[in-house]
Design a protein around this motif. Sequence first.
Motif, PDB file in Angstrom:
ATOM      1  N   ASN A  48       0.838  -1.216   0.000  1.00 46.82           N
ATOM      2  CA  ASN A  48       0.000   0.000   0.000  1.00 46.82           C
ATOM      3  C   ASN A  48       0.869   1.261   0.000  1.00 46.82           C
ATOM      4  O   ASN A  48       0.437   2.321   0.428  1.00 46.82           O
ATOM      5  CB  ASN A  48      -0.997   0.002   1.158  1.00 46.82           C
ATOM      6  CG  ASN A  48      -0.321   0.057   2.500  1.00 46.82           C
ATOM      7  OD1 ASN A  48       0.888  -0.070   2.600  1.00 46.82           O
ATOM      8  ND2 ASN A  48      -1.109   0.254   3.538  1.00 46.82           N
ATOM      9  N   LEU A  50       3.395   2.262   1.728  1.00 48.09           N
ATOM     10  CA  LEU A  50       4.018   2.896   2.884  1.00 48.09           C
ATOM     11  C   LEU A  50       5.504   3.030   2.587  1.00 48.09           C
ATOM     12  O   LEU A  50       6.192   3.866   3.157  1.00 48.09           O
ATOM     13  CB  LEU A  50       3.797   2.066   4.152  1.00 48.09           C
ATOM     14  CG  LEU A  50       2.374   2.064   4.717  1.00 48.09           C
ATOM     15  CD1 LEU A  50       2.271   1.145   5.920  1.00 48.09           C
ATOM     16  CD2 LEU A  50       1.922   3.463   5.080  1.00 48.09           C
ATOM     17  N   ARG A  76      -5.262   2.736  -1.037  1.00 50.06           N
ATOM     18  CA  ARG A  76      -5.028   2.402   0.375  1.00 50.06           C
ATOM     19  C   ARG A  76      -6.333   2.077   1.091  1.00 50.06           C
ATOM     20  O   ARG A  76      -6.361   1.277   2.022  1.00 50.06           O
ATOM     21  CB  ARG A  76      -4.331   3.563   1.078  1.00 50.06           C
ATOM     22  CG  ARG A  76      -2.850   3.601   0.785  1.00 50.06           C
ATOM     23  CD  ARG A  76      -2.233   4.825   1.395  1.00 50.06           C
ATOM     24  NE  ARG A  76      -0.796   4.835   1.197  1.00 50.06           N
ATOM     25  CZ  ARG A  76      -0.079   5.943   1.069  1.00 50.06           C
ATOM     26  NH1 ARG A  76      -0.675   7.115   1.137  1.00 50.06           N
ATOM     27  NH2 ARG A  76       1.215   5.882   0.891  1.00 50.06           N
ATOM     28  N   PHE A  83      -0.491  -3.245  12.004  1.00 49.40           N
ATOM     29  CA  PHE A  83       0.923  -3.046  12.350  1.00 49.40           C
ATOM     30  C   PHE A  83       1.331  -3.883  13.558  1.00 49.40           C
ATOM     31  O   PHE A  83       0.510  -4.202  14.412  1.00 49.40           O
ATOM     32  CB  PHE A  83       1.168  -1.575  12.707  1.00 49.40           C
ATOM     33  CG  PHE A  83       0.903  -0.616  11.575  1.00 49.40           C
ATOM     34  CD1 PHE A  83       1.938  -0.198  10.760  1.00 49.40           C
ATOM     35  CD2 PHE A  83      -0.380  -0.134  11.335  1.00 49.40           C
ATOM     36  CE1 PHE A  83       1.699   0.695   9.723  1.00 49.40           C
ATOM     37  CE2 PHE A  83      -0.622   0.754  10.303  1.00 49.40           C
ATOM     38  CZ  PHE A  83       0.421   1.170   9.489  1.00 49.40           C
ATOM     39  N   ASN A  87      -0.356   0.842  16.613  1.00 54.58           N
ATOM     40  CA  ASN A  87      -0.512   2.226  16.127  1.00 54.58           C
ATOM     41  C   ASN A  87      -1.946   2.734  16.210  1.00 54.58           C
ATOM     42  O   ASN A  87      -2.424   3.424  15.322  1.00 54.58           O
ATOM     43  CB  ASN A  87      -0.019   2.365  14.679  1.00 54.58           C
ATOM     44  CG  ASN A  87       1.474   2.151  14.554  1.00 54.58           C
ATOM     45  OD1 ASN A  87       2.165   2.123  15.562  1.00 54.58           O
ATOM     46  ND2 ASN A  87       1.962   2.003  13.340  1.00 54.58           N
ATOM     47  N   TYR A  89      -4.795   5.262  17.547  1.00 56.08           N
ATOM     48  CA  TYR A  89      -4.733   6.682  17.891  1.00 56.08           C
ATOM     49  C   TYR A  89      -5.033   6.824  19.378  1.00 56.08           C
ATOM     50  O   TYR A  89      -6.152   6.539  19.809  1.00 56.08           O
ATOM     51  CB  TYR A  89      -5.755   7.473  17.073  1.00 56.08           C
ATOM     52  CG  TYR A  89      -5.741   7.156  15.593  1.00 56.08           C
ATOM     53  CD1 TYR A  89      -4.537   7.090  14.893  1.00 56.08           C
ATOM     54  CD2 TYR A  89      -6.921   6.912  14.900  1.00 56.08           C
ATOM     55  CE1 TYR A  89      -4.509   6.790  13.538  1.00 56.08           C
ATOM     56  CE2 TYR A  89      -6.905   6.615  13.537  1.00 56.08           C
ATOM     57  CZ  TYR A  89      -5.693   6.551  12.870  1.00 56.08           C
ATOM     58  OH  TYR A  89      -5.682   6.252  11.535  1.00 56.08           O
ATOM     59  N   ARG A 149     -10.257  -1.586  12.831  1.00 56.07           N
ATOM     60  CA  ARG A 149      -9.986  -0.349  12.113  1.00 56.07           C
ATOM     61  C   ARG A 149      -9.572  -0.636  10.666  1.00 56.07           C
ATOM     62  O   ARG A 149      -9.991   0.045   9.733  1.00 56.07           O
ATOM     63  CB  ARG A 149      -8.889   0.444  12.825  1.00 56.07           C
ATOM     64  CG  ARG A 149      -8.507   1.734  12.101  1.00 56.07           C
ATOM     65  CD  ARG A 149      -7.483   2.534  12.855  1.00 56.07           C
ATOM     66  NE  ARG A 149      -6.190   1.863  12.912  1.00 56.07           N
ATOM     67  CZ  ARG A 149      -5.125   2.355  13.540  1.00 56.07           C
ATOM     68  NH1 ARG A 149      -5.207   3.491  14.180  1.00 56.07           N
ATOM     69  NH2 ARG A 149      -3.988   1.677  13.552  1.00 56.07           N
TER      70      ARG A 149
ATOM     71  N   GLY B 118       4.431   5.945  13.313  1.00 56.81           N
ATOM     72  CA  GLY B 118       3.412   4.921  13.117  1.00 56.81           C
ATOM     73  C   GLY B 118       1.997   5.485  13.083  1.00 56.81           C
ATOM     74  O   GLY B 118       1.108   4.911  12.458  1.00 56.81           O
ATOM     75  N   GLN B 119       1.778   6.616  13.740  1.00 52.27           N
ATOM     76  CA  GLN B 119       0.461   7.255  13.720  1.00 52.27           C
ATOM     77  C   GLN B 119       0.114   7.727  12.315  1.00 52.27           C
ATOM     78  O   GLN B 119      -0.995   7.520  11.830  1.00 52.27           O
ATOM     79  CB  GLN B 119       0.450   8.439  14.698  1.00 52.27           C
ATOM     80  CG  GLN B 119       0.566   8.028  16.144  1.00 52.27           C
ATOM     81  CD  GLN B 119      -0.670   7.317  16.617  1.00 52.27           C
ATOM     82  OE1 GLN B 119      -1.786   7.761  16.388  1.00 52.27           O
ATOM     83  NE2 GLN B 119      -0.489   6.184  17.268  1.00 52.27           N
ATOM     84  N   GLU B 121       1.474   6.601   9.577  1.00 51.86           N
ATOM     85  CA  GLU B 121       1.349   5.419   8.716  1.00 51.86           C
ATOM     86  C   GLU B 121      -0.018   4.773   8.867  1.00 51.86           C
ATOM     87  O   GLU B 121      -0.631   4.372   7.878  1.00 51.86           O
ATOM     88  CB  GLU B 121       2.449   4.413   9.059  1.00 51.86           C
ATOM     89  CG  GLU B 121       3.821   4.880   8.608  1.00 51.86           C
ATOM     90  CD  GLU B 121       4.878   3.827   8.832  1.00 51.86           C
ATOM     91  OE1 GLU B 121       4.589   2.803   9.486  1.00 51.86           O
ATOM     92  OE2 GLU B 121       6.005   4.030   8.344  1.00 51.86           O
ATOM     93  N   ALA B 122      -0.492   4.681  10.120  1.00 46.64           N
ATOM     94  CA  ALA B 122      -1.799   4.065  10.341  1.00 46.64           C
ATOM     95  C   ALA B 122      -2.892   4.885   9.645  1.00 46.64           C
ATOM     96  O   ALA B 122      -3.799   4.337   9.025  1.00 46.64           O
ATOM     97  CB  ALA B 122      -2.085   3.956  11.835  1.00 46.64           C
ATOM     98  N   ALA B 123      -2.767   6.214   9.734  1.00 48.53           N
ATOM     99  CA  ALA B 123      -3.768   7.077   9.105  1.00 48.53           C
ATOM    100  C   ALA B 123      -3.694   6.972   7.579  1.00 48.53           C
ATOM    101  O   ALA B 123      -4.708   6.917   6.897  1.00 48.53           O
ATOM    102  CB  ALA B 123      -3.564   8.516   9.561  1.00 48.53           C
ATOM    103  N   MET B 124      -2.469   6.911   7.073  1.00 45.99           N
ATOM    104  CA  MET B 124      -2.270   6.733   5.626  1.00 45.99           C
ATOM    105  C   MET B 124      -2.906   5.428   5.165  1.00 45.99           C
ATOM    106  O   MET B 124      -3.587   5.385   4.143  1.00 45.99           O
ATOM    107  CB  MET B 124      -0.767   6.569   5.359  1.00 45.99           C
ATOM    108  CG  MET B 124      -0.067   7.769   4.828  1.00 45.99           C
ATOM    109  SD  MET B 124       1.601   7.167   4.479  1.00 45.99           S
ATOM    110  CE  MET B 124       2.464   8.687   4.570  1.00 45.99           C
ATOM    111  N   ALA B 125      -2.662   4.379   5.938  1.00 46.41           N
ATOM    112  CA  ALA B 125      -3.108   3.042   5.528  1.00 46.41           C
ATOM    113  C   ALA B 125      -4.621   2.942   5.456  1.00 46.41           C
ATOM    114  O   ALA B 125      -5.155   2.093   4.749  1.00 46.41           O
ATOM    115  CB  ALA B 125      -2.549   1.983   6.480  1.00 46.41           C
TER     116      ALA B 125
END
Lengths: 242, 220
Positions: A48, A50, A76, A83, A87, A89, A149, B118-119, B121-125
């Motif tokens: 994706n 990254l 994406r 992960f 990760n 929020y 999520r 990582g925050q 990246e998680a949002a991007m993903a």
Amino acid sequence: MIRFEKVNKWFGKHHVLQDIDFHVAAGDVAVICGPSGSGKSTLIRCINRLEPIQSGDIVVDGMSLTDKKTNITRLRAEVGFVFQQFNLYPHMTALENVTLAPLKVRKMNQNEADELGRELLEKVGIQEKASAYPAQLSGGQQQRVAIARGLAMRPKIMLFDEPTSALDPEMINEVLDVMRKLAFEGMTMAVVTHEMGFAREVANNMVFMDEGKIIETGDPERFYTHPENERTRLFLSKILSH
Amino acid sequence: MWSFYFSQLADSIPFFLKGLWMTFKISGISLVLGTILGFCVGIARAGGIKPLRYLLYIYVDVMRGTPYLVQIFIVFFILPEWGIQLAAFPAAIFSLTLYAGAYICEIVAGGIEAVDEGQTEAAMATGLNRFQRTRYVVMPQAMRTILPPLVGQYVLLIKDSSIVSVIGLTDITRVGWLTVQRIPEGIMVFGLVGILYFSICYPLILLSNWFERRLRAQGG
């Protein structure tokens, strides 16, 4: 569904992915293993974008990552990612973690998004923790929220980057159970993991990587019992001995 | 003698209040504008493209590496030679905004960089675009680290605003200078000047400490 074509990637001078050809069909589960530093996490993170690749191509659900016309944000959204370090929020509740993307990217209204969020939290077995913050959850619970999520955009593909490596042993199974369920529902998955029991049960394809190359692929039963390559044998003897 | 000067000083209170209002206006407007500038520049620098980033580094380093006194002289006395004529009040606002923006940029960029990669990246993903990632994921977390030093910086900037008196603006400091020429009791006059600054700054110091304690309580 996912196709790597002669993919190369460097971190500076370090050649982390070398001529990778790799394919995951719709509904298949590919499990990727290998020693640390072998490039397996990089490989999955390229799917994706990254991580960008320097040559070759990756085609995901018919969309080429190197094609400038591909809308990477849309791509994406079709691919869920889980992960190693969760990760989540930290300033949002479990439910808010799940509903953020549906609200902002899909422009769902709050009621629809909450309903979807609760449904997904129920699916991963922690609907009662919807209003808890990540810091109030155990590692296993956090990772299950992270999976919910990842599912919130209704992706066609789920990617897992060592989803159980940061967990205490007693929490590994609750996460693997959720992943098994997804696999049996027919989700296309690529999973970086050393969990052999999981791989044997759900994988259609095993991939062994070392030093940036795919050394061996095959169906899990044969892979674990009769690995062809010496390096695969050596690696398996190390991870299976404990 | 003291009581005589004291009653004279008491008569000057309206003059001091006018000075206080001027300090309040100048620092208030500059801090609002400087905060907006600082956040824009800080966010751009933390996530921006390279050439822009270098440009912003130059801005921040020049502003931070030269005294505010020199900066306000340049704006008020040198810019007119290049055809940019500003009256004292806008010159003070303009220079103090640029000065404040540079410090606030540092604080904002630092707060953003402290948020785990990582925050993002998680949002991007999950398909969030750059604006959405910044707005919903990165900034709410960065704000917790940004607030205590930001408010602390406000205190420093309010005190630095005393320098605008050199271009003739009648802020608290200039009121002090003018008054001490009539009432030659420096300790009394500048004591009052100090008290007035303190009365603006102390609530902000308390606020900054409160943010700091809250940050620690959240384990940030």
